[in-house]
Design a protein around this motif. Structure first.
Motif, PDB file in Angstrom:
ATOM      1  N   GLU A 195      20.915  54.694  41.801  1.00 57.95           N
ATOM      2  CA  GLU A 195      21.984  53.726  41.683  1.00 57.95           C
ATOM      3  C   GLU A 195      22.533  53.804  40.166  1.00 57.95           C
ATOM      4  OE1 GLU A 195      20.195  49.888  42.002  1.00 57.95           O
ATOM      5  OE2 GLU A 195      19.472  50.204  44.261  1.00 57.95           O
ATOM      6  N   ARG A 196      21.872  54.247  39.350  1.00 64.26           N
ATOM      7  CA  ARG A 196      22.392  54.491  37.864  1.00 64.26           C
ATOM      8  C   ARG A 196      23.378  55.650  37.962  1.00 64.26           C
ATOM      9  NH1 ARG A 196      21.295  57.234  33.357  1.00 64.26           N
ATOM     10  NH2 ARG A 196      19.739  58.768  34.562  1.00 64.26           N
ATOM     11  N   LEU A 197      23.239  56.636  38.602  1.00 63.80           N
ATOM     12  CA  LEU A 197      24.062  57.888  38.503  1.00 63.80           C
ATOM     13  C   LEU A 197      25.187  57.636  39.353  1.00 63.80           C
ATOM     14  CD1 LEU A 197      21.517  60.964  38.785  1.00 63.80           C
ATOM     15  CD2 LEU A 197      22.452  60.102  36.763  1.00 63.80           C
ATOM     16  N   SER A 198      25.146  56.686  40.384  1.00 63.06           N
ATOM     17  CA  SER A 198      26.298  56.296  41.257  1.00 63.06           C
ATOM     18  C   SER A 198      27.268  55.706  40.228  1.00 63.06           C
ATOM     19  CB  SER A 198      26.034  55.599  42.415  1.00 63.06           C
ATOM     20  OG  SER A 198      25.029  54.110  41.915  1.00 63.06           O
ATOM     21  N   CYS A 199      26.990  54.843  39.135  1.00 62.45           N
ATOM     22  CA  CYS A 199      27.948  54.250  38.343  1.00 62.45           C
ATOM     23  C   CYS A 199      28.746  55.439  37.439  1.00 62.45           C
ATOM     24  CB  CYS A 199      27.533  53.258  37.605  1.00 62.45           C
ATOM     25  SG  CYS A 199      26.515  51.737  38.616  1.00 62.45           S
ATOM     26  N   ASP A 200      29.820  54.849  37.044  1.00 61.57           N
ATOM     27  CA  ASP A 200      30.617  55.755  36.019  1.00 61.57           C
ATOM     28  C   ASP A 200      29.938  55.940  34.527  1.00 61.57           C
ATOM     29  OD1 ASP A 200      32.357  56.076  37.784  1.00 61.57           O
ATOM     30  OD2 ASP A 200      33.645  54.448  37.366  1.00 61.57           O
ATOM     31  N   SER A 201      29.151  54.960  34.292  1.00 64.56           N
ATOM     32  CA  SER A 201      28.424  54.883  32.877  1.00 64.56           C
ATOM     33  C   SER A 201      27.222  54.025  32.951  1.00 64.56           C
ATOM     34  CB  SER A 201      29.386  54.840  31.695  1.00 64.56           C
ATOM     35  OG  SER A 201      29.647  53.193  31.765  1.00 64.56           O
ATOM     36  N   ASP A 202      26.287  54.447  31.979  1.00 61.67           N
ATOM     37  CA  ASP A 202      25.104  53.560  31.795  1.00 61.67           C
ATOM     38  C   ASP A 202      25.550  52.366  31.390  1.00 61.67           C
ATOM     39  OD1 ASP A 202      23.560  55.948  32.354  1.00 61.67           O
ATOM     40  OD2 ASP A 202      23.032  56.340  30.320  1.00 61.67           O
ATOM     41  N   LEU A 203      26.665  52.098  30.457  1.00 61.46           N
ATOM     42  CA  LEU A 203      27.258  50.673  30.125  1.00 61.46           C
ATOM     43  C   LEU A 203      27.503  49.828  31.553  1.00 61.46           C
ATOM     44  CD1 LEU A 203      27.736  48.470  28.361  1.00 61.46           C
ATOM     45  CD2 LEU A 203      30.135  49.536  27.990  1.00 61.46           C
ATOM     46  N   GLN A 204      28.222  50.551  32.328  1.00 52.41           N
ATOM     47  CA  GLN A 204      28.611  49.722  33.756  1.00 52.41           C
ATOM     48  C   GLN A 204      27.458  49.307  34.557  1.00 52.41           C
ATOM     49  OE1 GLN A 204      31.127  52.098  36.118  1.00 52.41           O
ATOM     50  NE2 GLN A 204      31.280  50.470  37.794  1.00 52.41           N
ATOM     51  N   TYR A 205      26.385  50.207  34.650  1.00 52.61           N
ATOM     52  CA  TYR A 205      25.163  50.307  35.122  1.00 52.61           C
ATOM     53  C   TYR A 205      24.356  49.130  34.664  1.00 52.61           C
ATOM     54  CZ  TYR A 205      20.911  50.833  37.754  1.00 52.61           C
ATOM     55  OH  TYR A 205      19.825  50.475  38.455  1.00 52.61           O
ATOM     56  N   PHE A 206      24.323  48.954  33.264  1.00 49.19           N
ATOM     57  CA  PHE A 206      23.568  47.714  32.636  1.00 49.19           C
ATOM     58  C   PHE A 206      24.145  46.561  32.872  1.00 49.19           C
ATOM     59  CE2 PHE A 206      23.325  45.305  28.846  1.00 49.19           C
ATOM     60  CZ  PHE A 206      21.865  45.459  28.698  1.00 49.19           C
ATOM     61  N   CYS A 207      25.566  46.317  32.803  1.00 48.88           N
ATOM     62  CA  CYS A 207      26.128  45.061  33.071  1.00 48.88           C
ATOM     63  C   CYS A 207      25.858  44.621  34.347  1.00 48.88           C
ATOM     64  CB  CYS A 207      27.570  45.524  32.674  1.00 48.88           C
ATOM     65  SG  CYS A 207      28.167  45.648  31.057  1.00 48.88           S
ATOM     66  N   GLY A 208      26.002  45.671  35.427  1.00 47.84           N
ATOM     67  CA  GLY A 208      25.735  45.247  36.762  1.00 47.84           C
ATOM     68  C   GLY A 208      24.373  44.690  37.058  1.00 47.84           C
ATOM     69  N   VAL A 209      23.314  45.303  36.227  1.00 46.46           N
ATOM     70  CA  VAL A 209      21.821  44.476  36.368  1.00 46.46           C
ATOM     71  C   VAL A 209      21.674  43.416  35.642  1.00 46.46           C
ATOM     72  CG1 VAL A 209      19.561  45.028  35.377  1.00 46.46           C
ATOM     73  CG2 VAL A 209      20.730  46.970  36.440  1.00 46.46           C
ATOM     74  N   PHE A 210      22.492  42.935  34.632  1.00 43.67           N
ATOM     75  CA  PHE A 210      22.385  41.970  34.148  1.00 43.67           C
ATOM     76  C   PHE A 210      23.342  40.783  34.827  1.00 43.67           C
ATOM     77  CE2 PHE A 210      19.886  43.322  30.683  1.00 43.67           C
ATOM     78  CZ  PHE A 210      19.971  42.450  29.592  1.00 43.67           C
ATOM     79  N   GLN A 211      24.251  41.274  35.399  1.00 44.37           N
ATOM     80  CA  GLN A 211      25.242  40.276  36.182  1.00 44.37           C
ATOM     81  C   GLN A 211      24.364  39.725  37.354  1.00 44.37           C
ATOM     82  OE1 GLN A 211      28.349  42.244  38.418  1.00 44.37           O
ATOM     83  NE2 GLN A 211      29.915  40.355  38.012  1.00 44.37           N
TER      84      GLN A 211
END
Length: 448
Positions: A195-211
């Motif tokens: 799931e993390r690698l499917s995002c464009d960046s670690d920041l985008q994945y981090f925001c998705g988790v917190f969202q």
């Protein structure tokens, strides 16, 4: 004699034998402190006085201070205060708390207390801002928070006697829920690689988790934690000597990086502040680049930033109230803050925070000193809804009149819209409390 912060007391260093503390708030409370030296061969009173003076100077400059483990004098000072009496709360305790927290959430400090020039200070400030906006630093912080919370909960909560632990069942449930939430966050951040690698960046994945966590309301556990902090603090402080004795027993020593009780109780608030600071820096950095971002990424970051800012404000408002007001029964009655706005009072240039609680209006004077987090210097007034009447000014759209015992207080809001939102919340909360009061009068068996 009392708990005084470094902002409330003054130190007299003229006498080399006795350390004199005088309260800024109460002129009659002058305290003379004779420090018990446990290592007479390594340190003496002037060294301790100079160390305290250095701490005060650093705090006045709003710079961080960490005890240098390589310095023989400061190590002796730390050892001297490590076994303090359970009923004594000193400014040194909060300093060691900050340093122990610093040692857990960053690398070890090897320097002493160096003198810094302006260039070094500006360079250090820039590096701090860059660290706050670094996704790698934030991910590392998430792991450290889980570890520190787990260790301190086991050390300070689960080791209490059964009769005392039974009184903290609600706080134990809150800490367990907080720890489970953080473990789930870290599992998604570090173990779900696909799931993390499917995002464009670690920041985008981090925001998705917190969202996802924010939409499920999982961060509300921090508000419930703050609500019970004062009760737990008084109980843990009374057992501080018990904890120090249990740690000194052979076979029970920890890793050496456990936080003090003060730092442990502040740990969840520190976590919220750090996450909000990180998102604020990211939001500011990407403000100029938003034209190049897609609408989905922008909306996701905006949602996480705005929701975390709201939670951070609510958590700190409730925490700062409980730092200033010592009446635990009163704090339990008013509960958590439902709504708040910054206002001015007629005839005063100061800023005040008007807080709408469960039972009434609470007005706090905002500390004039600039801090990263809003703090309060005093309680201006508290008005229960059942004894309060209010009306808006028809002539001025930002003025609100509050009446208590035929005394009028004029509140001035920054805008008409903010006054409207506050009055709407006030009408709702006031109607609820007055309805409960009527039911209480009608029924002898009414239970709150």
């Amino acid at each position: 004699r009392g708990h005084y912060t470094h902002q409330e007391i003054e130190f007299d260093f003229s006498n080399r034998q006795i350390l004199k503390l005088s309260s800024r708030r109460h002129d009659r409370l002058d305290i003379e402190v004779k420090i018990n030296i446990q290592n007479p061969g390594k340190t003496h009173l002037p060294d301790i006085m100079m160390a305290i003076k250095t701490i005060i100077d650093r705090r006045d400059q709003r710079e961080s201070f960490a005890i240098d483990c390589g310095s023989e004098t400061l190590t002796a000072v730390r050892d001297t205060f490590s076994c303090r009496n359970s009923s004594f709360r000193s400014s040194i305790s909060s300093t060691t708390s900050d340093s122990s927290f610093f040692s857990v959430f960053s690398g070890p400090t090897n320097g002493g207390i160096p003198e810094e020039d302006e260039a070094a200070t500006s360079q250090r400030t820039g590096s701090v801002l860059s660290d706050c906006g670094s996704i790698e630093t934030m991910l590392h912080f998430q792991q450290n928070f889980e570890r520190a919370l787990d260790e301190c909960t086991n050390l300070y909560i689960r080791t209490l006697p059964e009769d005392v632990a039974g009184q903290l069942e609600e706080m134990v449930e809150i800490l367990d829920e907080m720890l489970a939430m953080q473990r789930a966050i870290n599992q998604r951040l570090f173990e779900q690689e696909y799931e993390r690698l499917s995002c464009d960046s670690d920041l985008q994945y981090f925001c998705g988790v917190f969202q996802d966590c924010l939409r499920r309301g999982e961060f509300d556990v921090f508000l419930r934690y703050v609500e019970h902090t004062k009760t737990v603090e008084s109980m843990l402080m009374s057992f501080e000597q018990y904890h120090s004795n249990s740690q000194s027993k052979p076979g029970t020593a920890g890793t050496g990086t456990s936080l003090s009780i003060d730092a442990f109780l502040y740990l969840p608030i520190k976590y919220i502040n750090r996450c909000h600071q990180f998102l604020s820096v990211i939001w500011t950095q990407q403000e100029e680049e938003r034209a190049d971002q897609s609408g989905l990424k922008h909306a996701e970051l905006r949602y996480v930033h705005d929701q975390m800012a709201l939670i951070q404000r609510r958590v700190n408002e409730n925490y700062q109230i409980r730092q200033l007001i010592m009446d635990v029964q009163f704090l339990n009655e008013i509960g958590l803050v439902k709504h708040s706005e910054i206002v001015k009072l007629e005839g005063s240039y100061a800023l005040f925070r008007l807080l709408l609680t469960k039972t009434g209006l609470l007005c706090m004077k905002i500390n004039a000193e600039q801090h990263k987090v809003e703090t309060y210097s005093s309680v201006t007034f508290y008005c229960p809804y059942t004894k309060l009447s209010a009306r808006t000014s028809k002539r001025t759209g930002t003025v609100w009149y509050v009446y208590l015992d035929n005394r009028k207080t004029t509140l001035i809001f920054p805008s008409r819209n903010l006054r409207y939102l506050t009055v709407e919340q006030y009408n709702t909360l006031s109607a609820q409390m007055k309805q409960k009061e009527r039911e209480k009068r009608r029924s002898f068996f009414y239970v709150t």
